[in-house]
Design a protein around this motif. Sequence first.
Motif, PDB file in Angstrom:
ATOM      1  N   SER A   1       6.407   6.722  12.616  1.00 11.18           N
ATOM      2  CA  SER A   1       5.432   7.726  12.215  1.00 11.18           C
ATOM      3  C   SER A   1       5.697   9.013  12.984  1.00 11.18           C
ATOM      4  O   SER A   1       6.260   8.986  14.079  1.00 11.18           O
ATOM      5  CB  SER A   1       4.026   7.211  12.547  1.00 11.18           C
TER       6      SER A   1
ATOM      7  N   ASP B   1       5.641  12.898   7.189  1.00  7.65           N
ATOM      8  CA  ASP B   1       4.960  12.356   8.353  1.00  7.65           C
ATOM      9  C   ASP B   1       5.278  10.886   8.632  1.00  7.65           C
ATOM     10  O   ASP B   1       4.699  10.285   9.526  1.00  7.65           O
ATOM     11  CB  ASP B   1       3.440  12.589   8.298  1.00  7.65           C
ATOM     12  N   TYR B   2       6.209  10.325   7.872  1.00  7.79           N
ATOM     13  CA  TYR B   2       6.712   9.009   8.235  1.00  7.79           C
ATOM     14  C   TYR B   2       8.136   8.878   7.722  1.00  7.79           C
ATOM     15  O   TYR B   2       8.520   9.535   6.744  1.00  7.79           O
ATOM     16  CB  TYR B   2       5.817   7.874   7.726  1.00  7.79           C
TER      17      TYR B   2
ATOM     18  N   PHE C   1       5.444  11.673   2.767  1.00  9.55           N
ATOM     19  CA  PHE C   1       4.121  12.123   3.186  1.00  9.55           C
ATOM     20  C   PHE C   1       3.159  11.751   2.073  1.00  9.55           C
ATOM     21  O   PHE C   1       3.558  11.521   0.947  1.00  9.55           O
ATOM     22  CB  PHE C   1       4.101  13.629   3.483  1.00  9.55           C
ATOM     23  N   GLY C   2       1.890  11.710   2.396  1.00  8.51           N
ATOM     24  CA  GLY C   2       0.957  11.218   1.389  1.00  8.51           C
ATOM     25  C   GLY C   2       1.190   9.742   1.159  1.00  8.51           C
ATOM     26  O   GLY C   2       1.686   9.023   2.023  1.00  8.51           O
ATOM     27  N   ASN C   3       0.926   9.287  -0.052  1.00  7.89           N
ATOM     28  CA  ASN C   3       0.863   7.849  -0.245  1.00  7.89           C
ATOM     29  C   ASN C   3       2.066   7.181  -0.876  1.00  7.89           C
ATOM     30  O   ASN C   3       2.313   6.014  -0.606  1.00  7.89           O
ATOM     31  CB  ASN C   3      -0.368   7.497  -1.070  1.00  7.89           C
ATOM     32  N   TYR C   4       2.790   7.847  -1.721  1.00  7.21           N
ATOM     33  CA  TYR C   4       3.675   7.041  -2.551  1.00  7.21           C
ATOM     34  C   TYR C   4       5.130   7.454  -2.595  1.00  7.21           C
ATOM     35  O   TYR C   4       5.984   6.609  -2.733  1.00  7.21           O
ATOM     36  CB  TYR C   4       3.155   7.028  -4.003  1.00  7.21           C
TER      37      TYR C   4
ATOM     38  N   THR D   1       0.856  -1.176   0.000  1.00  8.03           N
ATOM     39  CA  THR D   1       0.000   0.000   0.000  1.00  8.03           C
ATOM     40  C   THR D   1       0.892   1.226   0.000  1.00  8.03           C
ATOM     41  O   THR D   1       2.100   1.112  -0.109  1.00  8.03           O
ATOM     42  CB  THR D   1      -0.897   0.020   1.249  1.00  8.03           C
ATOM     43  N   GLY D   2       0.311   2.386   0.168  1.00 10.84           N
ATOM     44  CA  GLY D   2       1.120   3.593   0.235  1.00 10.84           C
ATOM     45  C   GLY D   2       1.542   3.896   1.649  1.00 10.84           C
ATOM     46  O   GLY D   2       1.478   3.040   2.537  1.00 10.84           O
ATOM     47  N   GLY D   3       1.963   5.121   1.879  1.00  6.45           N
ATOM     48  CA  GLY D   3       2.346   5.555   3.205  1.00  6.45           C
ATOM     49  C   GLY D   3       3.537   4.802   3.750  1.00  6.45           C
ATOM     50  O   GLY D   3       4.530   4.600   3.066  1.00  6.45           O
ATOM     51  N   GLU D   4       3.409   4.336   4.995  1.00 10.74           N
ATOM     52  CA  GLU D   4       4.536   3.693   5.669  1.00 10.74           C
ATOM     53  C   GLU D   4       4.813   2.282   5.189  1.00 10.74           C
ATOM     54  O   GLU D   4       5.774   1.660   5.640  1.00 10.74           O
ATOM     55  CB  GLU D   4       4.266   3.628   7.174  1.00 10.74           C
ATOM     56  N   SER D   5       3.990   1.755   4.326  1.00 12.20           N
ATOM     57  CA  SER D   5       4.219   0.405   3.804  1.00 12.20           C
ATOM     58  C   SER D   5       5.609   0.338   3.185  1.00 12.20           C
ATOM     59  O   SER D   5       5.922   1.096   2.267  1.00 12.20           O
ATOM     60  CB  SER D   5       3.160   0.091   2.755  1.00 12.20           C
TER      61      SER D   5
END
Lengths: 113, 111
Positions: free
Chosen positions: B51, B31-32, B94-97, A96-100
């Motif tokens: 995080s 943010d991570y 930050f965000g998704n990718y 997935t996105g984020g911390e994945s």
Amino acid sequence: DVKVTQSSRYLVKRTGEKVFLECVQDMDHENMFWYRQDPGLGLRLIYFSYDVKMKEKGDIPEGYSVSREKKERFSLILESASTNQTSMYLCASSLTGGESPLHFGNGTRLTVT
Amino acid sequence: DQQVKQNSPSLSVQEGRISILNCDYTNSMFDYFLWYKKYPAEGPTFLISISSIKDKNEDGRFTVFLNKSAKHLSLHIVPSQPGDSAVYFCAAGFGNYKLTFGKGTLLTVNP
């Protein structure tokens, strides 16, 4: 364990050639990425894809394109290779996105002469 | 503009001692944060993440500390082992990718 396989460990191509770098992942991950690693510059994102047929430019997309026709396969294309594209290319995938976390292949060392 | 900085290109420690790898960032949107380890001729492997809502995360011998006010994070390895010798990359997102990576620090653990 996630396996990300890059088709070639070493490639030598001539300036102006069209080059295809292939990457396959076996864990049904949504996201796939292409990075290049250069001494003193770290890892820089070229392109990524968050779904089949979807692609987004990274930080250094110039001179590259990508193709994702199937979920498990992500190809990096150098339309006309140049010597400044000599580098280590790393493919990665994530669930997935984020911390994945990203799962990387072992890289392709491309030399353009 | 380098948003993630690892200012020490290399670090050498004795086996059994603590290794501390540092990372600074400039973008307050991050943010991570993640740490990766890379051996020669292999791709990077994920080590540990944190995080921005936390200030510490621990996994066995590895602990990551985050100081948001200083925009600084560090990776502690205790005790260090010769097999820990590798290049360590700090990454932020930050965000998704999109992850932004630092340039890496070469850690050498001497027996």
